[in-house]
Design an enzyme around this catalytic site. Sequence first.
Site, PDB file in Angstrom:
ATOM      1  N   MET A  10      13.971  12.942  45.119  1.00  7.24           N
ATOM      2  CA  MET A  10      12.868  13.704  45.744  1.00  7.24           C
ATOM      3  C   MET A  10      13.317  14.143  47.124  1.00  7.24           C
ATOM      4  O   MET A  10      14.254  13.568  47.695  1.00  7.24           O
ATOM      5  CB  MET A  10      11.622  12.832  45.964  1.00  7.24           C
ATOM      6  CG  MET A  10      11.113  12.095  44.758  1.00  7.24           C
ATOM      7  SD  MET A  10       9.761  12.975  43.982  1.00  7.24           S
ATOM      8  CE  MET A  10       9.570  11.970  42.517  1.00  7.24           C
ATOM      9  N   GLY A  40      14.948   6.581  42.480  1.00  8.33           N
ATOM     10  CA  GLY A  40      16.255   6.445  41.839  1.00  8.33           C
ATOM     11  C   GLY A  40      17.383   6.727  42.816  1.00  8.33           C
ATOM     12  O   GLY A  40      18.315   5.926  42.974  1.00  8.33           O
ATOM     13  N   ARG A 224       6.660 -10.586  53.175  1.00  9.23           N
ATOM     14  CA  ARG A 224       6.528 -11.963  52.680  1.00  9.23           C
ATOM     15  C   ARG A 224       7.732 -12.396  51.838  1.00  9.23           C
ATOM     16  O   ARG A 224       7.737 -13.450  51.224  1.00  9.23           O
ATOM     17  CB  ARG A 224       5.232 -12.113  51.880  1.00  9.23           C
ATOM     18  CG  ARG A 224       4.006 -12.063  52.791  1.00  9.23           C
ATOM     19  CD  ARG A 224       2.734 -12.395  52.062  1.00  9.23           C
ATOM     20  NE  ARG A 224       2.301 -11.291  51.223  1.00  9.23           N
ATOM     21  CZ  ARG A 224       1.126 -11.239  50.599  1.00  9.23           C
ATOM     22  NH1 ARG A 224       0.277 -12.242  50.725  1.00  9.23           N
ATOM     23  NH2 ARG A 224       0.788 -10.201  49.860  1.00  9.23           N
ATOM     24  N   GLY A 225       8.781 -11.544  51.774  1.00  6.13           N
ATOM     25  CA  GLY A 225       9.995 -11.915  51.056  1.00  6.13           C
ATOM     26  C   GLY A 225       9.974 -11.455  49.613  1.00  6.13           C
ATOM     27  O   GLY A 225       9.546 -10.338  49.302  1.00  6.13           O
ATOM     28  N   GLY A 251      11.605  -1.147  49.296  1.00  5.25           N
ATOM     29  CA  GLY A 251      11.738  -1.718  47.946  1.00  5.25           C
ATOM     30  C   GLY A 251      12.989  -1.172  47.260  1.00  5.25           C
ATOM     31  O   GLY A 251      13.692  -1.899  46.549  1.00  5.25           O
ATOM     32  N   ASP A 252      13.268   0.092  47.471  1.00  2.00           N
ATOM     33  CA  ASP A 252      14.480   0.697  46.869  1.00  2.00           C
ATOM     34  C   ASP A 252      15.738   0.123  47.515  1.00  2.00           C
ATOM     35  O   ASP A 252      16.748  -0.081  46.832  1.00  2.00           O
ATOM     36  CB  ASP A 252      14.458   2.216  47.049  1.00  2.00           C
ATOM     37  CG  ASP A 252      13.237   2.841  46.404  1.00  2.00           C
ATOM     38  OD1 ASP A 252      12.770   2.310  45.379  1.00  2.00           O
ATOM     39  OD2 ASP A 252      12.728   3.845  46.940  1.00  2.00           O
ATOM     40  N   SER A 282      16.425  -2.247  56.706  1.00  4.54           N
ATOM     41  CA  SER A 282      15.996  -0.859  56.449  1.00  4.54           C
ATOM     42  C   SER A 282      14.672  -0.517  57.139  1.00  4.54           C
ATOM     43  O   SER A 282      14.441   0.646  57.486  1.00  4.54           O
ATOM     44  CB  SER A 282      15.883  -0.599  54.942  1.00  4.54           C
ATOM     45  OG  SER A 282      14.672  -1.103  54.416  1.00  4.54           O
ATOM     46  N   GLY A 287      12.597   6.629  57.907  1.00  7.94           N
ATOM     47  CA  GLY A 287      12.912   7.315  56.655  1.00  7.94           C
ATOM     48  C   GLY A 287      13.314   6.341  55.557  1.00  7.94           C
ATOM     49  O   GLY A 287      13.202   5.114  55.699  1.00  7.94           O
TER      50      GLY A 287
HETATM   51  O1  RIB Z   1      10.119   4.301  47.300  1.00  8.29           O
HETATM   52  C1  RIB Z   1      10.125   5.326  48.251  1.00  8.29           C
HETATM   53  C2  RIB Z   1      10.304   6.638  47.562  1.00  8.29           C
HETATM   54  O2  RIB Z   1       9.174   6.904  46.765  1.00  8.29           O
HETATM   55  C3  RIB Z   1      10.382   7.822  48.505  1.00  8.29           C
HETATM   56  O3  RIB Z   1      11.711   8.132  48.855  1.00  8.29           O
HETATM   57  C4  RIB Z   1       9.677   8.917  47.747  1.00  8.29           C
HETATM   58  O4  RIB Z   1      10.510   9.991  47.456  1.00  8.29           O
HETATM   59  C5  RIB Z   1       9.101   8.276  46.494  1.00  8.29           C
HETATM   60  O5  RIB Z   1       9.888   8.516  45.384  1.00  8.29           O
END
Ligand code: RIB
EC number: 2.7.1.229
Length: 307
Positions: A10, A40, A224-225, A251-252, A282, A287
């Site tokens: 995205m 992704g 919270r880990g 999370g990513d 992060s 961003g």
């Molecule tokens: O998890 C964050 C992501 O969620 C952002 O980068 C956004 O593009 C959405 O996909």
Amino acid sequence: MKIAVIGSNMVDLVTYVDQMPKWGETLEAPSFEIGCGGKGANQAIAAAKLGSQVMMVSKVGDDLFADNTIANFAKYGVDNRHVKKVTGCSSGVAPIFVDKNAQNQILIIKGANNYLKPVDIDEASKDLKQCQLLVLQLEVPLETVYYTIDFANKNNIPVILNPAPAHPDLDLEYACKCDFFMPNETELEILTGLPVETLEQIEQAAELLLNKGLKNLIVTLGSRGALWLSQEKRVHIPPTKVDAIDSSGAGDAFIGCFSHYFVQTGDIQIALEQASLFAAQSVIGKGTQSSYPSLEQFEQFKKSITN
Ligand code: RIB
């Protein structure tokens, strides 16, 4: 050792807000940034920044964003041969709002991500068979996610499913075919219908989900880990305290880093500990991908928090 991410990309349109406007109201916000995102792509870039060999299977539109996204994968050494353009379609975009407490709200317009289909997995299959881990999320069609899980099982390749964003129609039988199922607490709440306010409630909801037959359930909990539950284990990975400014994409970061260290070491506990630290680092940057440290920056961060 290769990781393949089969999923979304995205363009993140990040607005930092003091407060959200009411309907019909116009409010000034302090700042705005544009960056490459998508769950992704974020996970792929996080693993690549740490030094993994990563391959991406994804779709972009035929608009002004597409070439930049493809070039961004190349910039971080991500194999983009299976990132294809969809004619007459926009790329995925994500307006993101981040408040003064570093919390985010995200809207996604999937665009070309809707066109990632099982045939794209077939086309990439020769390269996918060379990978040691496949990583999936839910910003592409469910039929593609299911098809990839079956592909991974047939070829004995471990697979991670990050059920984000939560999808009401997700078939949990497919979650059980994955080696790792990795929701955050909001997704856990949607999947179970149970409250997730306290750690105790989260553990109860996680137990219920695990009992559907999951192999490894890892719940990311932000500040919270994280919790790891398997049929044999219950492990709480403690958080690292930092002054967060933007939690989007954390999370990513966790999942990309977990993938990197899991493939490197085969040790789930080590991978989780590293992922928790990486996600913490992060959130002190702005961003999504732009906040992920390189391996060198990550090593420095770890030294700084132990001193
Ligand atoms: O998890 C964050 C992501 O969620 C952002 O980068 C956004 O593009 C959405 O996909």
